[in-house]
Design a protein around this motif. Structure first.
Motif, PDB file in Angstrom:
ATOM      1  N   ASN A 156       0.158   3.068  -3.609  1.00  0.00           N
ATOM      2  CA  ASN A 156       0.948   3.200  -2.472  1.00  0.00           C
ATOM      3  C   ASN A 156       0.699   1.965  -1.528  1.00  0.00           C
ATOM      4  OD1 ASN A 156       1.918   5.875  -2.682  1.00  0.00           O
ATOM      5  ND2 ASN A 156      -0.201   6.510  -2.303  1.00  0.00           N
ATOM      6  N   ALA A 373       0.492   3.938   5.011  1.00  0.00           N
ATOM      7  CA  ALA A 373       1.645   4.687   4.853  1.00  0.00           C
ATOM      8  C   ALA A 373       2.901   3.731   5.076  1.00  0.00           C
ATOM      9  CB  ALA A 373       1.678   6.021   5.756  1.00  0.00           C
ATOM     10  N   ARG A 374       3.654   3.872   3.901  1.00  0.00           N
ATOM     11  CA  ARG A 374       4.708   2.982   3.642  1.00  0.00           C
ATOM     12  C   ARG A 374       5.935   3.541   4.239  1.00  0.00           C
ATOM     13  NH1 ARG A 374       5.513   0.008  -1.765  1.00  0.00           N
ATOM     14  NH2 ARG A 374       4.826   1.928  -2.398  1.00  0.00           N
TER      15      ARG A 374
END
Length: 727
Positions: A156, A373-374
């Motif tokens: 991630n 967090a993308r």
């Protein structure tokens, strides 16, 4: 360097624009200092308490449990060009054009050549500079190779651009503790690998050429990763070959060793170097990655004392997010380091916006984000070009069309469609303007995009007429991409309404044998989302002037045609009748009554009548009613808008029979003006609203009398009146 830049640009539009921006900044500083002079000691004390409370809250939430890594490729574009063209390795080069540079190698940076600098200025700083045109397809391919390596350590990871990314290796470090040595071993494979005859010969005895195959970026580049080559994991053949095994390197289990391994693998796969920073958050990690550039790394231990020791003497300009304008404004307040930033925290809270001084306080405390967090949803896509002056309208339109074609190609590759087209224009005076237009339907073709962009460009051209529009940059951007949520709110056909109504009815628990009166009055009370017809149906029932009658009608409608079946049947009817004018059988989505042997147009009129109000559609279904002309009704309605309520002879208890209701609705018409009069019949059975009606007997006109007659006799009747408003 600054003197050369000034001499090279003096008198140019670029220089004039820089002076203009500097003047604006100086004015902002002047206003800020005037505001500072008006601050009282009481305001400062109050601000100090407020900021300290916020600082305590930040300290309580400080997170030192994550290991964040910022990986930044060294002079990425220039390094790729030097790798592919060995003749450029020993020369100062830059990637870009005479108008603007994207990057430069470290040889050129010694002369002051930087990214985002016009090429003609860079030439004045470094006459021997070689400017190479960019090749973004090649850069993207190399970037993909690097990202494949990064994904093994953090699936991630958050890529910020082609040449930099953030990783959270916390989980990887936990898993790595139990890895055997063979899983952390990498081997050297080089095309010009020199055979080692003596088994005891060490890997670091390789020749200088074999020792590093990376392009020379800077003469004093640190080299903490030795030996180097093309890495691979151990296989059976290599296990049996002691010569290959001697040229292996084993990395440890600490964060520092993990980052060394990442940089080692990047260099062996791409022959390019990378720098990295290791810290408890993203802000510090980015600062650390610049600490030992190029080809180096730096780590801040995960403790508050280590963080504060690192941050206290850090110049504010080193922090991402503080540019030259903010730096100049803070320098006017005597703020140079992050320690100064913390000491002046109360004053900053009074002079800057809340978001700004919050950010300053985060910096002063060494705090940053730990969440990588993308957001996978792309917000926009754009293309732009910088060029020499273009003032001919035809050339501007031609360039705009080229950009739209390129943008459409990129959109179609990603499978995206958008509704907002924006053009960006920079004139020869370096003034930037943007114009945007949003359409109803999502588009992605070059023709559709250009049609909108051309109109936006024409508006700007006409605004400056008769003087030509002199441009040096143009860009086209697409945004407001369509997704599932957007499609939910788009306008639907009537079939879509019916299907939505069917879905909306299902949560209420309607079944053919369930006709509870409470549900009939408000059938969608339990549903969170109502369709258009659901709301109209609720309004009809709630606004009905004769609840018992409405309930009976609702029960009959539901018994005749259960809602979900009715909607399904209607949808099928629409599908079969879209291209046919033959009479069909439809079920009204409002009253749930079947309309047999009518055309689609007639059914649409019936639905409109139902939506107009409860009385029109209900009474229009009552058999045996004579119809008065709309003209007569209008005259009768204008005579008086009140109808007396009294008991009919022969009904001593004051109640009206269904005959009375029929008599009073004789004059109803389908016209809108008759709607208010038709509602009279619905009011007659509301005995509970008139408790004294039994005490006020009066003769009722016969069934053939008109409303105007009732109105004329109104003053002689002692009955209570009910106001009837029109539609």
């Amino acid at each position: 360097i600054n003197k050369i830049i000034m001499e090279a640009t003096k008198g140019s539009r670029f220089y004039g624009n820089e002076l203009k921006k500097e003047k604006q900044v100086n004015q902002r500083i002047k206003n800020m200092m005037q505001q500072k002079a008006q601050i009282t000691s009481q305001q400062l004390r109050k601000a100090q308490l407020q900021v300290d409370r916020f600082a305590m809250e930040l300290e309580r939430n400080r997170n030192l449990n994550n290991t964040i890594v910022h990986v930044d490729m060294d002079a990425f574009y220039a390094a790729v060009e030097m790798r592919d063209n060995p003749e450029l390795k020993e020369k100062p080069i830059a990637v870009g054009s005479m108008s603007m540079l994207a990057t430069s190698n470290y040889h050129a940076r010694r002369f002051g050549v930087r990214a985002a600098m016009p090429g003609f200025i860079a030439k004045r700083l470094c006459p021997q500079l070689t400017i190479v045109p960019p090749n973004f397809d090649k850069y993207r391919a190399v970037s993909k190779e690097v990202k494949e390596i990064l994904a093994e350590y953090d699936p991630n990871f958050m890529a910020m651009s082609l040449d930099e990314a953030y990783l959270n290796i916390t989980q990887h470090l936990q898993e790595r503790q139990s890895w055997p040595e063979d899983k952390r071993r990498y081997f050297i494979k080089m095309g010009n690998y020199r055979k080692i005859d003596t088994p005891g010969q060490e890997a670091d005895e390789l020749t200088e050429h074999e020792h590093s195959i990376s392009p020379l970026l800077f003469e004093d580049s640190p080299s903490d990763l030795q030996p180097q080559g093309s890495p691979s994991q151990l296989n059976s053949e290599e296990q049996n070959n002691p010569q290959i095994a001697q040229n292996s390197v084993v990395f440890g289990t600490s964060a520092e060793e993990v980052v060394k391994e990442i940089r080692f693998r990047i260099e062996q796969k791409t022959t390019l170097t990378a720098s990295a920073g290791i810290a408890p958050n993203t802000m510090l990690a980015k600062v650390c990655s610049d600490k030992n550039k190029p080809n180096g790394q730096y780590q801040i231990p995960p403790s508050r004392s280590a963080v504060m020791d690192f941050i206290k003497d850090l110049p504010i300009r080193k922090v991402s997010g503080i540019g030259k304008v903010t730096e100049k404004m803070l320098l006017a307040l005597g703020i140079v380091t992050c320690t100064d930033l913390y000491q002046q925290r109360a004053l900053l809270s009074l002079l800057f916006s809340e978001s700004s001084w919050h950010y300053f306080l985060h910096i002063a405390l060494g705090l940053g984000s730990t969440d990588l967090a993308r957001d996978g949803e792309r917000k926009s896509m754009s293309v732009e070009r910088t060029f020499s002056e273009i003032s001919k309208t035809e050339e501007q339109y031609s360039l705009c069309q080229e950009l739209c074609t390129e943008l459409a190609h990129d959109l179609q590759k990603e499978g995206l469609k958008g509704r907002t087209v924006t053009i960006k224009l920079k004139n020869v005076d370096f003034e930037v303007k943007t114009r945007a237009s949003t359409v109803l339907s999502a588009i992605s073709t070059a023709e559709d995009i250009f049609a909108i962009a051309k109109e936006l460009l024409r508006t700007e051209v006409n605004a400056g007429s008769p003087h030509p529009l002199r441009l040096r940059l143009m860009g086209v951007r697409m945004s407001t991409f369509s997704n599932d949520d957007d499609r939910k709110h788009q306008q639907r056909s009537i079939i879509g309404f019916l299907q939505a109504g069917n879905q909306a009815l299902s949560p209420t628990g309607y079944t053919p044998d369930k006709t509870d009166k409470t549900e009939l009055v408000k059938p969608l009370e339990m549903s969170h989302k109502k369709s258009f017809f659901d709301k109209k149906r609720s309004e009809r029932l709630s606004n009905c002037q004769d609840p018992p009658r409405c309930k009976v009608a609702g029960e009959q409608a539901l018994q005749t045609s259960e809602p979900s079946q009715a909607l399904k049947k209607m949808s099928e009817s629409f599908e079969t009748s879209e291209n046919s004018d033959d009479p069909q059988t439809f079920v009204c989505p409002v009253c749930f009554r079947e309309q047999e042997g009518i055309s689609l147009e007639a059914f649409n009129e019936h639905v409109d009548a139902c939506l107009d109000g409860p009385s029109t559609s209900e009474n229009s279904e009552m058999p045996g009613h004579s119809r008065a002309s709309s003209v007569d009704i209008g005259q009768q309605e204008d005579a008086h808008r009140a109808v007396p309520l009294c008991e009919k002879p022969g009904h001593g208890n004051g109640e009206l029979t269904s005959v009375d209701s029929t008599d009073l609705t004789e004059i109803e018409d389908r016209s809108p003006r008759a709607a208010g009069v038709g509602a009279v019949g619905n009011n007659l059975s509301k005995e509970e609203e008139y408790p004294d009606i039994q005490d006020k007997p009066c003769p009722l006109s016969s069934a053939n009398e008109t409303v105007s007659t009732l109105s004329r006799r109104d003053s002689a009747q002692p009955c209570r009146d009910e106001a009837v408003t029109g539609r």
